[in-house]
Design a protein around this motif. Sequence first.
Motif, PDB file in Angstrom:
ATOM      1  N   THR A   1      50.812  46.594  12.767  1.00  0.00           N
ATOM      2  CA  THR A   1      50.765  47.998  13.151  1.00  0.00           C
ATOM      3  C   THR A   1      49.948  48.833  12.172  1.00  0.00           C
ATOM      4  N   GLU A   2      49.829  48.358  10.933  1.00  0.00           N
ATOM      5  CA  GLU A   2      49.029  49.040   9.920  1.00  0.00           C
ATOM      6  C   GLU A   2      48.326  47.990   9.077  1.00  0.00           C
ATOM      7  N   ILE A   3      47.109  48.300   8.644  1.00  0.00           N
ATOM      8  CA  ILE A   3      46.391  47.355   7.783  1.00  0.00           C
ATOM      9  C   ILE A   3      45.406  48.117   6.903  1.00  0.00           C
ATOM     10  N   SER A   4      45.305  47.686   5.663  1.00  0.00           N
ATOM     11  CA  SER A   4      44.281  48.192   4.757  1.00  0.00           C
ATOM     12  C   SER A   4      43.700  46.979   4.054  1.00  0.00           C
ATOM     13  N   THR A   5      42.909  47.186   3.024  1.00  0.00           N
ATOM     14  CA  THR A   5      42.372  46.029   2.297  1.00  0.00           C
ATOM     15  C   THR A   5      43.333  45.530   1.229  1.00  0.00           C
ATOM     16  N   THR A   6      44.483  46.169   1.088  1.00  0.00           N
ATOM     17  CA  THR A   6      45.464  45.684   0.115  1.00  0.00           C
ATOM     18  C   THR A   6      46.720  45.143   0.781  1.00  0.00           C
ATOM     19  N   ASP A   7      47.115  45.719   1.895  1.00  0.00           N
ATOM     20  CA  ASP A   7      48.349  45.268   2.514  1.00  0.00           C
ATOM     21  C   ASP A   7      48.313  45.513   4.018  1.00  0.00           C
ATOM     22  N   ALA A   8      49.327  44.996   4.686  1.00  0.00           N
ATOM     23  CA  ALA A   8      49.455  45.173   6.135  1.00  0.00           C
ATOM     24  C   ALA A   8      50.932  45.212   6.482  1.00  0.00           C
ATOM     25  N   THR A   9      51.285  45.973   7.502  1.00  0.00           N
ATOM     26  CA  THR A   9      52.649  46.013   8.014  1.00  0.00           C
ATOM     27  C   THR A   9      52.671  45.363   9.391  1.00  0.00           C
ATOM     28  N   VAL A  10      53.581  44.402   9.564  1.00  0.00           N
ATOM     29  CA  VAL A  10      53.679  43.702  10.842  1.00  0.00           C
ATOM     30  C   VAL A  10      55.108  43.807  11.364  1.00  0.00           C
ATOM     31  N   ILE A  11      55.226  43.917  12.683  1.00  0.00           N
ATOM     32  CA  ILE A  11      56.522  43.902  13.352  1.00  0.00           C
ATOM     33  C   ILE A  11      56.840  42.456  13.712  1.00  0.00           C
ATOM     34  N   THR A  12      58.066  42.017  13.422  1.00  0.00           N
ATOM     35  CA  THR A  12      58.470  40.648  13.707  1.00  0.00           C
ATOM     36  C   THR A  12      59.765  40.656  14.513  1.00  0.00           C
ATOM     37  N   TRP A  13      60.188  39.449  14.931  1.00  0.00           N
ATOM     38  CA  TRP A  13      61.427  39.328  15.702  1.00  0.00           C
ATOM     39  C   TRP A  13      62.660  39.689  14.881  1.00  0.00           C
ATOM     40  N   PHE A  14      62.568  39.588  13.525  1.00  0.00           N
ATOM     41  CA  PHE A  14      63.740  39.878  12.689  1.00  0.00           C
ATOM     42  C   PHE A  14      63.644  41.242  12.022  1.00  0.00           C
ATOM     43  N   GLY A  15      62.568  41.995  12.268  1.00  0.00           N
ATOM     44  CA  GLY A  15      62.398  43.301  11.649  1.00  0.00           C
ATOM     45  C   GLY A  15      60.937  43.590  11.415  1.00  0.00           C
ATOM     46  N   LYS A  16      60.523  43.593  10.156  1.00  0.00           N
ATOM     47  CA  LYS A  16      59.116  43.809   9.835  1.00  0.00           C
ATOM     48  C   LYS A  16      58.832  43.254   8.448  1.00  0.00           C
ATOM     49  N   ILE A  17      57.550  43.074   8.151  1.00  0.00           N
ATOM     50  CA  ILE A  17      57.118  42.605   6.837  1.00  0.00           C
ATOM     51  C   ILE A  17      55.983  43.489   6.357  1.00  0.00           C
ATOM     52  N   LYS A  18      56.031  43.892   5.094  1.00  0.00           N
ATOM     53  CA  LYS A  18      54.882  44.509   4.455  1.00  0.00           C
ATOM     54  C   LYS A  18      54.221  43.431   3.613  1.00  0.00           C
ATOM     55  N   LEU A  19      53.024  43.017   4.016  1.00  0.00           N
ATOM     56  CA  LEU A  19      52.338  41.881   3.425  1.00  0.00           C
ATOM     57  C   LEU A  19      51.399  42.314   2.307  1.00  0.00           C
ATOM     58  N   ASN A  20      51.400  41.547   1.233  1.00  0.00           N
ATOM     59  CA  ASN A  20      50.407  41.681   0.169  1.00  0.00           C
ATOM     60  C   ASN A  20      49.254  40.741   0.528  1.00  0.00           C
ATOM     61  N   LEU A  21      48.142  41.275   1.001  1.00  0.00           N
ATOM     62  CA  LEU A  21      47.075  40.447   1.556  1.00  0.00           C
ATOM     63  C   LEU A  21      46.444  39.509   0.533  1.00  0.00           C
ATOM     64  N   SER A  22      46.655  39.766  -0.749  1.00  0.00           N
ATOM     65  CA  SER A  22      46.044  38.906  -1.759  1.00  0.00           C
ATOM     66  C   SER A  22      46.889  37.680  -2.073  1.00  0.00           C
ATOM     67  N   GLN A  23      48.040  37.531  -1.427  1.00  0.00           N
ATOM     68  CA  GLN A  23      48.971  36.458  -1.779  1.00  0.00           C
ATOM     69  C   GLN A  23      49.343  35.600  -0.565  1.00  0.00           C
ATOM     70  N   GLY A  24      48.491  34.650  -0.215  1.00  0.00           N
ATOM     71  CA  GLY A  24      48.854  33.600   0.722  1.00  0.00           C
ATOM     72  C   GLY A  24      48.956  33.989   2.175  1.00  0.00           C
TER      73      GLY A  24
END
Length: 635
Positions: free
Chosen positions: A89-112
């Motif tokens: 739902t949101e993305i930048s060059t550092t992180d992204a927010t995704v909606i999942t079946w269990f809630g959501k995740i704020k991802l650190n794009l530099s880590q895996g």
Amino acid sequence: MKIFSKTILSLLVILSVLAFPADVLYEDGRVLTGNLLGTEGSHLIVEADIGKVLVPIESVSSIVFNPSAKPFSGYELSVNGKIYKGYATEISTTDATVITWFGKIKLNLSQGVDYIGFEKIQFQSFGGTGLFRMELSTNENYVCILLTGDVFIGTQLAGDENYIILTDASGHTYYILENLIEDLYMPYSKVKGYDMVVLRNNRKIFGNIKVISEGKYEVSGYWGKEVVDINDVIFTTYKETKRPDATDLRNTFYDRNGIATLVVDSPIKVDGKEVRKLNIYPKEILDPRTGIVFVLVPGGSFKMGAKSSWGKVDDDELPEKDVYVSSFYISKYPITIKQYLNFLRAAQNVTTSVLVGRYITPVEIDFLGSKMRAGFTSMSSAYNFPITGINYLSAKAFCEWAGYQLPTEAQWEKAARGIDGRRYPSGNSKPEKYNDGKKDYSVNEFSNSDISPYGVVNMYGLPLEFCRDYYDKDAYKRLSSENPVNLSGQYVVARGGVLSDRITDRIVVSPSEARNDITFRVVIDAENIDKVFSQPLNNKMFGITWFVVNETVKKNYNVKSDGLYVAYVEIDSPAYAAGIKVGDVIVSVEKKNVKNADDVLKIISGKKMGDIISVSVDRNGKILELKLKLGIWNF
């Protein structure tokens, strides 16, 4: 259907000058390769060979950051090889927010982060209550177990009205809906100062307690808060709700290293026997290193051996006698294909004599015209099946890797039938449902039928299970009645109940024989549980197949730098997590040039599992500085 409304798109702005190599997958099948520079309005900004390209987000199916990982659809994401259904739902060059079946995740794009999808889907709803249990663990990680059996491990924990918020070591933050959580394991060190409440349903809660109304108490902590009815409380350390007949834990004096002294006015008695030493163990505990769940089998005597009244039984199951076994933990389920696959990929002690097992396939690479085994793989649909097609020696190698042991026959039988001499794990009536071997079943398939008094699952049905003991026909007649085990002989013992319709059956097997109807589970002595869990796994430090760069390598693979050519990177390995890729050339480690594997070994000599080192790689003429955590695999 795309989810990017004008409101959401307004959040997608350029936030950084960082750039990530990525493949942008269009919905129509086209692929744009370049560096993701950021977002601008409703477009991604990608620096490609032709220059900067503005890609309409509504036309994107997925963004792939790891070229060796390919999404099956546009509504999934992969982090360190673990795949979730979800969409960004949101993305930048550092992180992204995704909606999942269990809630959501704020991802650190530099880590895996392997890839992220952008197509919205509807998720299945779950009917959990949100009244999760709290347990204490002996390590410093938080472990969150969902109703579905999914496990999340983190280093930080918080909570709000709807979510438990877990942040892992890579900086990814998981917002997990409370109604999906079954168990939350918290480190002992993080609950100091909290009181404990035990409710009638045996649910524990740890937190600060205060009166909010007559008969109502609020329990709160960094995990959130909850209101409980005092009439539902059967025990608590909170002085206002102490039961008159409860042991007063306020007279407990903490010493050090997890040791405390309980001072009582009169001796504590259990079943008429005076208690001199009280060991406190969690009923169920998870090893965060391997993801294996263990249940406690308390020390004490039990009826071991068959009853003559059952009719025809084998002589090697007799006589029935009282046998004492010290407290131990046993894996709740047989070892799964995924857990065994993790061992094959990571362990230093995997040799050609260790069998691969069913549904696991060696990965072969072709390097300079020669084929060689570099890793292992399996289809994800088989991950939760019990591992079979291995032998006793391979099961022992798994145990040596993690610090476990195979159960002795006495441990196995007590875990299977309890103390009362029953014929089946569930009692004296045959389980209605069990693994009949007619197809492959998940290890938790029979959690409500083939289950022992201690909560151990699938001990009656197939597959059979290896024990530590070597076979002796007269073992029950000659061995000690205290912690018996037979460690010498020609053959070993496998146990199970379904072949003979009784849980005392003993099956003779050659240690080198691989059978598709035998698996294994593992045990730990209860007093050693902390020591084992704190011991690093005997892992490979890098997880790379590499070759010295010579003139032939330079010519065939267009390599210009000296060093070590990366021909294969095992999934979930330290190298994989660090971002090392096939085709990279490792030119230096800890700022020291390397020409061969011996150079690397000399540099890391004296370092230990978990230490972070710097690795410089030449990737298509560009030198990248990466950080690698030695020996730490992301299972």
